[in-house]
Design an enzyme around this catalytic site. Sequence first.
Site, short mmCIF file in Angstrom:
data_model
loop_
_atom_site.label_atom_id
_atom_site.label_comp_id
_atom_site.label_asym_id
_atom_site.label_seq_id
_atom_site.Cartn_x
_atom_site.Cartn_y
_atom_site.Cartn_z
N CYS A 5 0.77 -1.23 0.00
CA CYS A 5 0.00 0.00 0.00
C CYS A 5 0.81 1.29 0.00
O CYS A 5 1.88 1.37 0.59
CB CYS A 5 -0.98 0.09 1.16
SG CYS A 5 -2.02 -1.37 1.27
N GLY B 231 1.51 -0.72 -4.58
CA GLY B 231 0.30 -1.54 -4.59
C GLY B 231 -0.40 -1.44 -5.92
O GLY B 231 -0.62 -0.34 -6.42
N ASN C 170 -1.45 1.86 5.47
CA ASN C 170 -0.33 1.05 5.00
C ASN C 170 0.31 0.37 6.20
O ASN C 170 0.64 1.03 7.18
CB ASN C 170 0.71 1.95 4.30
CG ASN C 170 1.97 1.20 3.87
OD1 ASN C 170 3.04 1.77 3.80
ND2 ASN C 170 1.86 -0.07 3.57
N GLY C 171 0.47 -0.94 6.12
CA GLY C 171 1.10 -1.65 7.22
C GLY C 171 0.38 -2.94 7.51
O GLY C 171 -0.28 -3.52 6.64
N TYR D 193 14.32 -2.60 -1.65
CA TYR D 193 13.42 -2.93 -2.75
C TYR D 193 12.15 -2.10 -2.84
O TYR D 193 11.73 -1.69 -3.93
CB TYR D 193 13.06 -4.42 -2.65
CG TYR D 193 11.95 -4.83 -3.57
CD1 TYR D 193 12.12 -4.81 -4.95
CD2 TYR D 193 10.72 -5.22 -3.07
CE1 TYR D 193 11.09 -5.17 -5.80
CE2 TYR D 193 9.68 -5.59 -3.91
CZ TYR D 193 9.88 -5.56 -5.27
OH TYR D 193 8.87 -5.90 -6.11
#
Length: 491
Positions: free
Chosen positions: A23, A53, A128-129, A271
């Site tokens: 996300c 995402g 996000n998470g 990444y």
Amino acid sequence: MNNRDCSQYCDYGAGFREIHEECGVFGITTGGDASVDVREEVRYALYALQHRGQESCGISVNDEGVITTMKDVGLVPDVLTNEALGKLPRGQMAIGHNRYGSGGTVDFLNAQPLHIRHAKGTLSLAFNGQLTNSVQIRQEHQQQGIIFHTDSDAEIITYTIAKERLTSHSTEEAVRRAMEKLEGAITMVVMSPRKLIAARDKKGFRPLVIGQLPGGGYVFASETCALEVTGARFLRDVKAGEIVQVEDGVLSVYQEGTEKPSGLCIFEYVYFARPDSVVEGQSVHHSRKLAGALVSKIKPVEADVVIGSPDSGLEAAMGYAEASGIPYGVGLMKNRYIGRTFIQPTQREREDSVKIKLSAIESTVRGKRVIMVDDSIVRGTTSKRVVKILRDAGATEVHMRVASPPYINKCYFGTDNTEKRNLIAARTDVEGIRQELGLDSLAFLPLEEMLKVAPDAGCGFCIGCFTGSYPVDIEKAKEKDKFNEKIKNKR
Ligand code: SF4
């Protein structure tokens, strides 16, 4: 409703990989500048954050306190079309979200922002998470009669805030109280009729930044790359544990955070983050180059050319080449236009898809001793195919250097990676991996070197996937694995 197995879709934008970020979030207020069209700005920002995402995306627009949400399964250009945005009010505030789900499904219901009406009003949330205590919090809610429509953590968080709002004087107070109950990696933007709120967990697992628009408005974004496209100037990172808000055009801190995160995901540098982003003061591009330079010192090998695995291995390969003095070459080319509709229902087709998505540049590798640099190895299936592609194109030797340590443990903080049993480095040692991938030699960046790749960040990192030691307790998170397994079996 669209509910389908996402494992059959190839990646988009972030290379084709075996680990995914889950996300990107964005929020914006105009600050009274009528020339700012928040719908357009959210679309630009979500384009910039697409790498975080690709399953679904959406936008909530706040027009004079009335929030309208539009979201769907698909990429930003497919969902946030001119026609779709045209149906939304122009608004003075908005939030947006790109999702990569961990549950193995592409599901409209799990798309965000999540917009609810609660006893004291409305709110919309982009998250996000990953929660580590989601099973426990979900059960608490269910025992009080709350019915869940999704298996997403975002829904748990939204209901927790709504519940806290019942006895709080403000939305930010409800967010603060909810953050005290929720555990894990939490980065979110929350929009109420009057306020835009950004919050980050105490460890600071995932990045979140604040920018300011030329006309005085503010934005919150997962990465700095989303600031540039909206014309916002970087102000600062949201601190770990901090809650900030914008109300009536004024930015204020509701809850102080700690100066630097103690558990920033180091994989953001390896990444996840876009190379043109700056995370906690550290350029991601330079971090990757540094990782490549550091790995060049490990097990040096004579070779004719250094190539990178597209996309996130390219910068590490450049760093390797510069440090080793071996020429850098473009040896692999990725087909960027396959998109998400390429279906791979069988293992054979999945393997062949690597050939379709990636090809060797023969003139770079034929008759050469090649060093291929990649950012990481997760399952190893992709790397194995790439080695074969290089040998088929005439490489006389293929050596692989990996710009991070062996990935041996599951992540519990918002990345959709695989179970430990599928991680090649958890099954076998470096020599075993070398043999399995068909390499002439293989070396990884040692952990102590990995910790040097973000010198400008000056913060603490989560390195759990390399060590099995995480910044927070993961015992409760293991319950979630069982829960997800149950959900999967029911589908
Ligand atoms: S376990 Fe690995 S991927 Fe997950 S947050 Fe920690 S460093 Fe990042």
